[in-house]
Design an enzyme around this catalytic site. Structure first.
Site: not given
Length: 92
Positions: A15-16
Site C-alpha cells: 500500500h502507499a
C-alpha cells in the site's frame, strides 16, 4: 542483471506507506531495480509500484542491474518477504 522470484509476505501487501518505504530501500543503491507482476515497474517510482497492486501472497519478480545489483536485489527481496510479525511464534 540479477533477478529473483518471491512471494510477498507483507500482511497488507504494498500500500502507499509500504510502497514509499520500498522505493526508499531501492534508492539506497546505484543499481536500477524493477518489479514485475503482470507488468514491470521501476522500484524508484512510488506511483508505478502502487499501480502493480501487489497483495500478500502475490508472486513478484525482482530485477536489479548495476554495480551493486547483488546488494540491491537482496535488500528488496528481504523487504518484500519480511515476516509481518517478527518475534511471534506459532502455537504448535
Amino acid at each position: 542483471m540479477r533477478m529473483a522470484r518471491v512471494t510477498v509476505g507483507l500482511d497488507r501487501g504494498v500500500h502507499a506507506r509500504v510502497a514509499t518505504q520500498l522505493c526508499e530501500c531501492a534508492a539506497q543503491y546505484d543499481s536500477s531495480v524493477f518489479l514485475r507482476t503482470h507488468r514491470s515497474a521501476s522500484a524508484a517510482n512510488v506511483f508505478d509500484v502502487l499501480a502493480l497492486g501487489i497483495a500478500r501472497g502475490d508472486e513478484v519478480t525482482v530485477m536489479a542491474d548495476g554495480t551493486d545489483e547483488r546488494l540491491a536485489l537482496a535488500a528488496v527481496v528481504e523487504f518484500l518477504t519480511a515476516d509481518p510479525h517478527p518475534g511471534m511464534q506459532s502455537a504448535d
